[in-house]
Design a protein around this motif. Structure first.
Motif, PDB file in Angstrom:
ATOM      1  N   GLU A  66     -17.762  38.660  65.822  1.00 35.96           N
ATOM      2  CA  GLU A  66     -16.691  39.182  64.981  1.00 35.96           C
ATOM      3  C   GLU A  66     -17.259  40.039  63.842  1.00 35.96           C
ATOM      4  OE1 GLU A  66     -13.400  38.792  65.345  1.00 35.96           O
ATOM      5  OE2 GLU A  66     -13.632  37.578  67.162  1.00 35.96           O
ATOM      6  N   ARG A 119     -14.088  40.720  58.206  1.00 27.79           N
ATOM      7  CA  ARG A 119     -12.655  40.603  58.538  1.00 27.79           C
ATOM      8  C   ARG A 119     -12.281  39.153  58.841  1.00 27.79           C
ATOM      9  NH1 ARG A 119      -8.916  44.002  57.405  1.00 27.79           N
ATOM     10  NH2 ARG A 119      -7.776  43.463  59.321  1.00 27.79           N
ATOM     11  N   ASP A 150      -8.480  39.619  59.950  1.00 26.25           N
ATOM     12  CA  ASP A 150      -8.088  39.392  61.347  1.00 26.25           C
ATOM     13  C   ASP A 150      -8.026  37.906  61.659  1.00 26.25           C
ATOM     14  OD1 ASP A 150      -8.087  42.165  61.898  1.00 26.25           O
ATOM     15  OD2 ASP A 150     -10.266  42.115  62.224  1.00 26.25           O
ATOM     16  N   GLU A 161      -5.021  33.567  63.390  1.00 28.32           N
ATOM     17  CA  GLU A 161      -5.342  34.943  63.778  1.00 28.32           C
ATOM     18  C   GLU A 161      -4.061  35.743  63.906  1.00 28.32           C
ATOM     19  OE1 GLU A 161      -8.087  35.379  67.147  1.00 28.32           O
ATOM     20  OE2 GLU A 161      -8.226  33.203  67.219  1.00 28.32           O
ATOM     21  N   HIS A 178      -5.080  40.057  67.649  1.00 30.62           N
ATOM     22  CA  HIS A 178      -6.499  39.685  67.706  1.00 30.62           C
ATOM     23  C   HIS A 178      -6.712  38.546  68.689  1.00 30.62           C
ATOM     24  CE1 HIS A 178     -10.351  37.923  66.414  1.00 30.62           C
ATOM     25  NE2 HIS A 178     -10.643  39.139  65.979  1.00 30.62           N
ATOM     26  N   ARG A 222      -8.892  38.700  72.551  1.00 30.74           N
ATOM     27  CA  ARG A 222     -10.006  37.853  73.014  1.00 30.74           C
ATOM     28  C   ARG A 222      -9.526  36.744  73.951  1.00 30.74           C
ATOM     29  NH1 ARG A 222     -11.216  32.981  70.550  1.00 30.74           N
ATOM     30  NH2 ARG A 222      -9.817  32.325  68.894  1.00 30.74           N
TER      31      ARG A 222
END
Length: 403
Positions: free
Chosen positions: A92, A96, A180, A231, A235, A239
Protein backbone atom coordinates in the motif's frame (compact mmCIF):
# COMPACT_ATOMS: atom_id res chain seq x y z
CA UNK A 1 -21.19 8.27 3.42
CA UNK A 2 -19.82 4.76 3.11
CA UNK A 3 -16.84 2.75 4.17
CA UNK A 4 -16.55 -0.99 4.35
CA UNK A 5 -15.14 -3.05 7.18
CA UNK A 6 -12.71 -5.61 5.80
CA UNK A 7 -11.08 -6.83 8.98
CA UNK A 8 -11.44 -6.81 12.74
CA UNK A 9 -9.02 -7.39 15.58
CA UNK A 10 -10.57 -8.17 18.93
CA UNK A 11 -8.93 -8.47 22.34
CA UNK A 12 -11.75 -8.89 24.84
CA UNK A 13 -12.66 -10.67 28.06
CA UNK A 14 -14.97 -12.91 25.97
CA UNK A 15 -12.55 -13.94 23.26
CA UNK A 16 -10.18 -12.64 20.66
CA UNK A 17 -12.20 -12.78 17.45
CA UNK A 18 -15.57 -11.54 16.23
CA UNK A 19 -16.79 -15.13 15.85
CA UNK A 20 -15.80 -16.15 19.39
CA UNK A 21 -17.13 -12.96 20.93
CA UNK A 22 -20.45 -13.34 19.13
CA UNK A 23 -20.79 -17.02 19.94
CA UNK A 24 -20.11 -16.64 23.64
CA UNK A 25 -22.30 -13.55 23.94
CA UNK A 26 -25.18 -15.36 22.22
CA UNK A 27 -24.79 -18.26 24.64
CA UNK A 28 -25.34 -15.85 27.50
CA UNK A 29 -21.81 -16.10 28.86
CA UNK A 30 -20.52 -13.29 31.03
CA UNK A 31 -16.94 -12.15 31.55
CA UNK A 32 -17.85 -10.35 34.77
CA UNK A 33 -16.11 -12.13 37.66
CA UNK A 34 -14.91 -11.31 41.20
CA UNK A 35 -11.60 -9.49 41.29
CA UNK A 36 -8.94 -11.21 43.38
CA UNK A 37 -5.69 -9.99 44.85
CA UNK A 38 -6.50 -6.28 44.89
CA UNK A 39 -7.96 -5.89 48.36
CA UNK A 40 -11.31 -4.82 46.87
CA UNK A 41 -13.58 -7.25 48.65
CA UNK A 42 -16.53 -8.27 46.52
CA UNK A 43 -15.52 -6.13 43.56
CA UNK A 44 -16.39 -7.33 40.06
CA UNK A 45 -14.63 -6.73 36.74
CA UNK A 46 -14.25 -8.13 33.23
CA UNK A 47 -10.54 -8.69 32.65
CA UNK A 48 -8.61 -9.78 29.56
CA UNK A 49 -6.82 -12.89 30.80
CA UNK A 50 -4.16 -12.89 28.10
CA UNK A 51 -3.18 -10.51 25.33
CA UNK A 52 -2.53 -12.49 22.14
CA UNK A 53 0.74 -11.81 20.36
CA UNK A 54 0.40 -14.20 17.44
CA UNK A 55 -0.28 -11.50 14.84
CA UNK A 56 2.22 -8.90 16.06
CA UNK A 57 5.03 -8.40 13.49
CA UNK A 58 8.10 -10.40 14.47
CA UNK A 59 10.32 -7.33 14.45
CA UNK A 60 8.16 -5.69 17.12
CA UNK A 61 7.87 -8.58 19.55
CA UNK A 62 11.11 -7.67 21.30
CA UNK A 63 9.60 -4.27 22.18
CA UNK A 64 6.36 -5.63 23.59
CA UNK A 65 7.80 -6.26 27.04
CA UNK A 66 8.49 -2.57 27.64
CA UNK A 67 5.06 -1.39 26.47
CA UNK A 68 2.31 -0.45 28.89
CA UNK A 69 -0.91 -2.47 28.97
CA UNK A 70 -3.07 -0.22 26.80
CA UNK A 71 -0.39 -0.12 24.10
CA UNK A 72 -0.15 -3.91 24.10
CA UNK A 73 -3.95 -4.16 23.85
CA UNK A 74 -4.05 -1.82 20.85
CA UNK A 75 -1.03 -3.41 19.17
CA UNK A 76 -2.50 -6.90 19.45
CA UNK A 77 -5.92 -5.76 18.16
CA UNK A 78 -4.50 -3.74 15.26
CA UNK A 79 -2.16 -6.53 14.20
CA UNK A 80 -5.00 -9.05 14.22
CA UNK A 81 -7.21 -6.66 12.24
CA UNK A 82 -4.61 -6.34 9.48
CA UNK A 83 -4.20 -10.12 9.26
CA UNK A 84 -7.97 -10.59 9.26
CA UNK A 85 -8.40 -8.11 6.41
CA UNK A 86 -5.75 -9.71 4.22
CA UNK A 87 -4.29 -6.24 3.74
CA UNK A 88 -0.69 -6.18 2.51
CA UNK A 89 0.56 -2.97 4.09
CA UNK A 90 3.89 -3.30 2.27
CA UNK A 91 2.05 -3.03 -1.03
CA UNK A 92 0.00 0.00 0.00
CA UNK A 93 0.91 3.67 -0.28
CA UNK A 94 1.70 4.01 3.42
CA UNK A 95 0.84 7.71 3.42
CA UNK A 96 -2.74 6.84 2.34
CA UNK A 97 -3.14 4.46 5.28
CA UNK A 98 -4.19 6.09 8.55
CA UNK A 99 -4.88 5.21 12.13
CA UNK A 100 -7.43 6.63 14.58
CA UNK A 101 -7.69 5.29 18.11
CA UNK A 102 -10.10 6.29 20.83
CA UNK A 103 -9.46 5.95 24.55
CA UNK A 104 -11.34 7.19 27.56
CA UNK A 105 -8.63 6.76 30.19
CA UNK A 106 -5.56 6.76 27.97
CA UNK A 107 -2.31 6.63 29.90
CA UNK A 108 -3.93 6.94 33.33
CA UNK A 109 -2.45 3.73 34.71
CA UNK A 110 1.02 4.48 33.37
CA UNK A 111 0.94 8.02 34.74
CA UNK A 112 -0.03 6.68 38.14
CA UNK A 113 2.85 4.18 38.12
CA UNK A 114 5.32 6.84 36.92
CA UNK A 115 4.41 9.41 39.55
CA UNK A 116 4.24 6.82 42.31
CA UNK A 117 7.93 6.08 41.70
CA UNK A 118 8.76 9.79 41.62
CA UNK A 119 6.94 10.38 44.90
CA UNK A 120 8.70 7.41 46.49
CA UNK A 121 12.23 8.14 45.25
CA UNK A 122 12.29 11.71 44.04
CA UNK A 123 13.69 12.65 40.61
CA UNK A 124 15.90 9.53 40.62
CA UNK A 125 12.70 7.46 40.52
CA UNK A 126 11.58 8.93 37.18
CA UNK A 127 11.51 5.97 34.81
CA UNK A 128 12.46 6.72 31.18
CA UNK A 129 10.64 3.55 30.15
CA UNK A 130 7.38 4.58 31.79
CA UNK A 131 7.80 8.21 30.68
CA UNK A 132 7.55 7.17 27.03
CA UNK A 133 3.99 5.99 27.71
CA UNK A 134 2.75 8.92 29.78
CA UNK A 135 0.93 10.37 26.77
CA UNK A 136 -2.28 8.86 25.46
CA UNK A 137 -1.03 8.89 21.88
CA UNK A 138 1.77 6.44 22.71
CA UNK A 139 -0.30 3.44 21.60
CA UNK A 140 -1.09 5.00 18.22
CA UNK A 141 2.58 5.81 17.76
CA UNK A 142 3.78 2.32 18.61
CA UNK A 143 1.24 0.71 16.29
CA UNK A 144 2.19 3.01 13.43
CA UNK A 145 5.84 2.10 13.88
CA UNK A 146 5.10 -1.61 14.10
CA UNK A 147 2.86 -1.71 11.03
CA UNK A 148 4.57 0.94 8.92
CA UNK A 149 1.59 3.31 8.78
CA UNK A 150 2.52 6.84 7.71
CA UNK A 151 -0.82 8.51 7.08
CA UNK A 152 -3.16 10.19 9.54
CA UNK A 153 -2.37 9.35 13.14
CA UNK A 154 -4.87 10.53 15.73
CA UNK A 155 -5.93 9.67 19.25
CA UNK A 156 -9.40 10.77 20.24
CA UNK A 157 -10.74 11.45 23.70
CA UNK A 158 -14.50 11.40 23.90
CA UNK A 159 -14.86 9.68 27.24
CA UNK A 160 -16.63 6.35 27.13
CA UNK A 161 -17.75 7.03 23.55
CA UNK A 162 -14.18 7.49 22.26
CA UNK A 163 -13.92 4.12 20.51
CA UNK A 164 -17.03 4.64 18.47
CA UNK A 165 -16.00 8.24 17.86
CA UNK A 166 -12.70 7.02 16.42
CA UNK A 167 -14.50 4.71 13.99
CA UNK A 168 -16.72 7.58 12.91
CA UNK A 169 -13.73 9.86 12.40
CA UNK A 170 -12.08 7.19 10.27
CA UNK A 171 -15.17 6.99 8.08
CA UNK A 172 -15.03 10.77 7.69
CA UNK A 173 -11.39 10.59 6.55
CA UNK A 174 -12.25 8.01 3.90
CA UNK A 175 -15.37 9.90 2.82
CA UNK A 176 -13.37 13.12 2.43
CA UNK A 177 -10.75 11.32 0.35
CA UNK A 178 -7.95 11.87 2.85
CA UNK A 179 -7.18 8.18 3.25
CA UNK A 180 -7.81 4.93 1.41
CA UNK A 181 -7.51 2.73 4.48
CA UNK A 182 -7.85 3.59 8.18
CA UNK A 183 -7.34 1.35 11.17
CA UNK A 184 -9.77 2.55 13.82
CA UNK A 185 -11.13 1.47 17.16
CA UNK A 186 -11.15 1.90 20.88
CA UNK A 187 -9.50 0.49 23.93
CA UNK A 188 -8.83 0.97 27.61
CA UNK A 189 -6.90 -0.96 30.24
CA UNK A 190 -7.83 -1.99 33.74
CA UNK A 191 -5.51 -2.09 36.74
CA UNK A 192 -5.42 -1.88 40.54
CA UNK A 193 -5.07 1.92 40.51
CA UNK A 194 -8.28 2.32 38.52
CA UNK A 195 -10.13 -0.13 40.76
CA UNK A 196 -8.98 1.80 43.82
CA UNK A 197 -10.03 5.13 42.29
CA UNK A 198 -13.48 3.83 41.40
CA UNK A 199 -13.85 2.30 44.85
CA UNK A 200 -12.75 5.50 46.60
CA UNK A 201 -15.39 7.41 44.64
CA UNK A 202 -18.06 4.87 45.52
CA UNK A 203 -18.46 3.90 41.88
CA UNK A 204 -17.25 0.28 41.98
CA UNK A 205 -20.27 -2.02 41.88
CA UNK A 206 -20.31 -5.30 43.76
CA UNK A 207 -23.29 -6.90 42.05
CA UNK A 208 -23.92 -7.52 38.38
CA UNK A 209 -26.15 -4.71 37.13
CA UNK A 210 -29.14 -5.44 34.92
CA UNK A 211 -29.42 -2.94 32.05
CA UNK A 212 -32.71 -1.03 31.85
CA UNK A 213 -33.76 -2.44 35.24
CA UNK A 214 -31.19 -1.25 37.78
CA UNK A 215 -30.51 2.45 38.11
CA UNK A 216 -27.58 2.78 40.50
CA UNK A 217 -24.57 5.02 39.80
CA UNK A 218 -21.26 3.29 39.26
CA UNK A 219 -20.08 0.48 37.08
CA UNK A 220 -18.48 -2.91 36.75
CA UNK A 221 -15.23 -2.06 34.95
CA UNK A 222 -13.90 -3.97 32.00
CA UNK A 223 -11.10 -3.63 29.48
CA UNK A 224 -10.09 -4.58 25.97
CA UNK A 225 -9.36 -3.20 22.54
CA UNK A 226 -11.00 -3.53 19.15
CA UNK A 227 -9.52 -2.23 15.90
CA UNK A 228 -11.24 -2.55 12.55
CA UNK A 229 -9.87 -2.01 9.04
CA UNK A 230 -12.01 0.50 7.15
CA UNK A 231 -11.62 1.11 3.45
CA UNK A 232 -13.38 2.93 0.68
CA UNK A 233 -15.58 0.48 -1.24
CA UNK A 234 -13.50 1.13 -4.35
CA UNK A 235 -10.23 0.35 -2.61
CA UNK A 236 -11.62 -2.84 -1.12
CA UNK A 237 -13.02 -3.94 -4.48
CA UNK A 238 -9.73 -3.26 -6.24
CA UNK A 239 -7.91 -5.70 -4.00
CA UNK A 240 -10.86 -8.11 -3.98
CA UNK A 241 -11.30 -7.83 -0.22
CA UNK A 242 -14.34 -9.44 1.35
CA UNK A 243 -16.33 -6.84 3.35
CA UNK A 244 -17.60 -7.91 6.75
CA UNK A 245 -19.99 -4.97 6.99
CA UNK A 246 -20.54 -1.43 5.72
CA UNK A 247 -20.70 1.78 7.74
CA UNK A 248 -23.69 3.63 6.30
CA UNK A 249 -23.98 6.58 8.69
CA UNK A 250 -22.33 8.28 11.63
CA UNK A 251 -23.03 11.26 13.86
CA UNK A 252 -21.81 12.64 17.17
CA UNK A 253 -22.94 15.36 19.53
CA UNK A 254 -23.45 16.29 23.15
CA UNK A 255 -26.23 16.04 25.70
CA UNK A 256 -25.55 18.78 28.29
CA UNK A 257 -28.10 17.70 30.89
CA UNK A 258 -26.79 14.29 31.96
CA UNK A 259 -25.31 15.71 35.18
CA UNK A 260 -28.58 17.42 36.11
CA UNK A 261 -31.52 16.00 38.07
CA UNK A 262 -33.92 16.66 35.21
CA UNK A 263 -32.11 14.98 32.37
CA UNK A 264 -33.17 15.65 28.80
CA UNK A 265 -32.52 13.79 25.57
CA UNK A 266 -32.47 16.63 23.05
CA UNK A 267 -28.79 16.17 22.23
CA UNK A 268 -29.06 12.39 21.99
CA UNK A 269 -32.20 12.65 19.86
CA UNK A 270 -30.32 14.84 17.38
CA UNK A 271 -27.37 12.44 17.18
CA UNK A 272 -29.57 9.42 16.49
CA UNK A 273 -31.55 11.30 13.83
CA UNK A 274 -28.42 12.60 12.11
CA UNK A 275 -26.88 9.13 11.97
CA UNK A 276 -30.01 7.80 10.27
CA UNK A 277 -30.06 10.77 7.90
CA UNK A 278 -26.44 10.14 6.96
CA UNK A 279 -27.41 6.54 6.20
CA UNK A 280 -30.47 7.77 4.24
CA UNK A 281 -32.97 5.44 5.88
CA UNK A 282 -35.84 5.48 8.35
CA UNK A 283 -35.55 4.07 11.85
CA UNK A 284 -37.79 1.16 10.91
CA UNK A 285 -35.10 -0.17 8.56
CA UNK A 286 -32.66 -0.58 11.46
CA UNK A 287 -33.66 -3.73 13.33
CA UNK A 288 -30.87 -3.91 15.93
CA UNK A 289 -29.70 -1.36 18.46
CA UNK A 290 -26.53 -1.90 20.49
CA UNK A 291 -27.02 0.36 23.49
CA UNK A 292 -24.73 1.75 26.20
CA UNK A 293 -27.04 0.59 28.97
CA UNK A 294 -25.29 -0.75 32.07
CA UNK A 295 -27.76 -0.54 34.94
CA UNK A 296 -27.26 3.16 35.70
CA UNK A 297 -29.66 6.14 35.74
CA UNK A 298 -28.53 6.94 32.19
CA UNK A 299 -30.27 3.80 30.90
CA UNK A 300 -33.62 5.59 31.22
CA UNK A 301 -32.30 8.54 29.23
CA UNK A 302 -31.09 6.33 26.41
CA UNK A 303 -34.36 4.37 26.44
CA UNK A 304 -36.37 7.59 26.19
CA UNK A 305 -34.33 8.72 23.18
CA UNK A 306 -34.78 5.35 21.44
CA UNK A 307 -38.50 5.40 22.20
CA UNK A 308 -38.86 8.74 20.46
CA UNK A 309 -36.71 7.66 17.53
CA UNK A 310 -38.85 4.61 16.86
CA UNK A 311 -42.22 6.16 17.76
CA UNK A 312 -43.40 6.16 14.13
CA UNK A 313 -41.63 2.95 13.11
CA UNK A 314 -43.78 -0.10 12.30
CA UNK A 315 -41.90 -2.25 14.85
CA UNK A 316 -39.56 -1.77 17.79
CA UNK A 317 -35.94 -2.87 17.28
CA UNK A 318 -34.07 -5.52 19.20
CA UNK A 319 -32.07 -3.65 21.83
CA UNK A 320 -28.93 -5.32 23.22
CA UNK A 321 -26.74 -4.14 26.09
CA UNK A 322 -23.31 -5.76 25.63
CA UNK A 323 -22.00 -4.30 28.89
CA UNK A 324 -24.14 -6.83 30.75
CA UNK A 325 -21.59 -9.45 29.68
CA UNK A 326 -18.45 -7.39 29.10
CA UNK A 327 -18.63 -4.79 31.85
CA UNK A 328 -17.93 -1.17 31.08
CA UNK A 329 -14.82 -1.28 28.95
CA UNK A 330 -14.76 2.52 28.66
CA UNK A 331 -13.63 3.38 25.11
CA UNK A 332 -13.51 -0.31 24.21
CA UNK A 333 -17.24 -0.71 24.80
CA UNK A 334 -18.48 1.07 21.67
CA UNK A 335 -15.98 -0.73 19.47
CA UNK A 336 -16.91 -4.07 21.03
CA UNK A 337 -20.59 -3.35 20.36
CA UNK A 338 -19.68 -2.41 16.77
CA UNK A 339 -18.06 -5.77 15.96
CA UNK A 340 -20.68 -7.65 17.96
CA UNK A 341 -23.39 -6.10 15.78
CA UNK A 342 -21.48 -7.18 12.69
CA UNK A 343 -21.14 -10.68 14.10
CA UNK A 344 -24.84 -10.97 14.96
CA UNK A 345 -25.83 -9.92 11.42
CA UNK A 346 -23.18 -11.98 9.61
CA UNK A 347 -23.85 -15.24 11.45
CA UNK A 348 -27.17 -14.89 13.29
CA UNK A 349 -27.03 -17.14 16.35
CA UNK A 350 -29.71 -19.74 16.84
CA UNK A 351 -29.40 -20.76 20.51
CA UNK A 352 -32.46 -19.93 22.57
CA UNK A 353 -30.20 -18.18 25.06
CA UNK A 354 -30.15 -15.20 22.71
CA UNK A 355 -33.84 -14.62 23.50
CA UNK A 356 -32.96 -13.49 27.02
CA UNK A 357 -30.41 -10.94 25.85
CA UNK A 358 -32.60 -8.51 23.91
CA UNK A 359 -35.33 -6.15 25.01
CA UNK A 360 -37.80 -3.88 23.27
CA UNK A 361 -38.37 -0.27 24.24
CA UNK A 362 -42.15 -0.17 24.28
CA UNK A 363 -44.13 2.89 23.21
CA UNK A 364 -45.93 2.94 26.58
CA UNK A 365 -42.62 3.80 28.28
CA UNK A 366 -41.90 0.27 29.47
CA UNK A 367 -38.99 -2.02 28.64
CA UNK A 368 -40.05 -5.59 27.91
CA UNK A 369 -38.28 -8.79 26.85
CA UNK A 370 -38.02 -9.14 23.10
CA UNK A 371 -39.63 -12.06 21.32
CA UNK A 372 -38.59 -14.16 18.31
CA UNK A 373 -35.07 -12.79 18.67
CA UNK A 374 -33.28 -15.41 16.56
CA UNK A 375 -35.76 -15.05 13.68
CA UNK A 376 -35.53 -11.27 13.76
CA UNK A 377 -31.75 -11.36 13.85
CA UNK A 378 -31.77 -13.55 10.76
CA UNK A 379 -33.74 -10.86 8.91
CA UNK A 380 -31.84 -7.84 10.24
CA UNK A 381 -29.68 -6.02 7.73
CA UNK A 382 -28.82 -2.88 9.68
CA UNK A 383 -27.82 -2.04 13.23
CA UNK A 384 -27.34 1.18 15.14
CA UNK A 385 -24.54 1.30 17.70
CA UNK A 386 -24.88 4.05 20.30
CA UNK A 387 -22.14 5.21 22.62
CA UNK A 388 -23.04 7.48 25.53
CA UNK A 389 -20.57 8.92 28.02
CA UNK A 390 -21.57 10.15 31.44
CA UNK A 391 -20.07 13.49 30.48
CA UNK A 392 -22.65 13.91 27.71
CA UNK A 393 -20.87 12.79 24.55
CA UNK A 394 -23.19 10.79 22.30
CA UNK A 395 -22.07 8.90 19.19
CA UNK A 396 -24.17 6.77 16.82
CA UNK A 397 -23.07 4.60 13.91
CA UNK A 398 -25.37 2.84 11.44
CA UNK A 399 -23.85 -0.44 10.28
CA UNK A 400 -25.13 -2.55 7.39
CA UNK A 401 -24.50 -6.23 6.93
CA UNK A 402 -22.30 -7.17 4.02
CA UNK A 403 -24.96 -9.39 2.49
Amino acid sequence: MSAVVTGAGVVSPLGHSVAELTRRFALGESAILPVTGTGREGALAAVVADIPQDAIPAGTLRRVGRMDRITRLFLAAASRAVVDSGLDLQAENSERVGLVFGTGLGCLLTNAAYFEKVIESGPAGASPQLFAYTVSSAAAGEVSIALGIRGVNATMHAGLAAGLQAIGRAVDLIHLGRADVVLAGGGDALGPTLLQALDDMGLLKRSVPVPFEDAAPGLVPGEGAVVVVLESPQHAAARQARPLARVAGYASGFEPTLAERQRQTTGIDAVLRRALAAAARPAGDVGIVMSSAHGTPLDAVEAAALRRLYAAAPAAPLVFAPKRALGDGFAASGALAFVLAAGLMTNPPRPRSIDALAVEIAADSGVRPATRVADRLARARSAMIHGLCYSGTSVAVVLDSAG
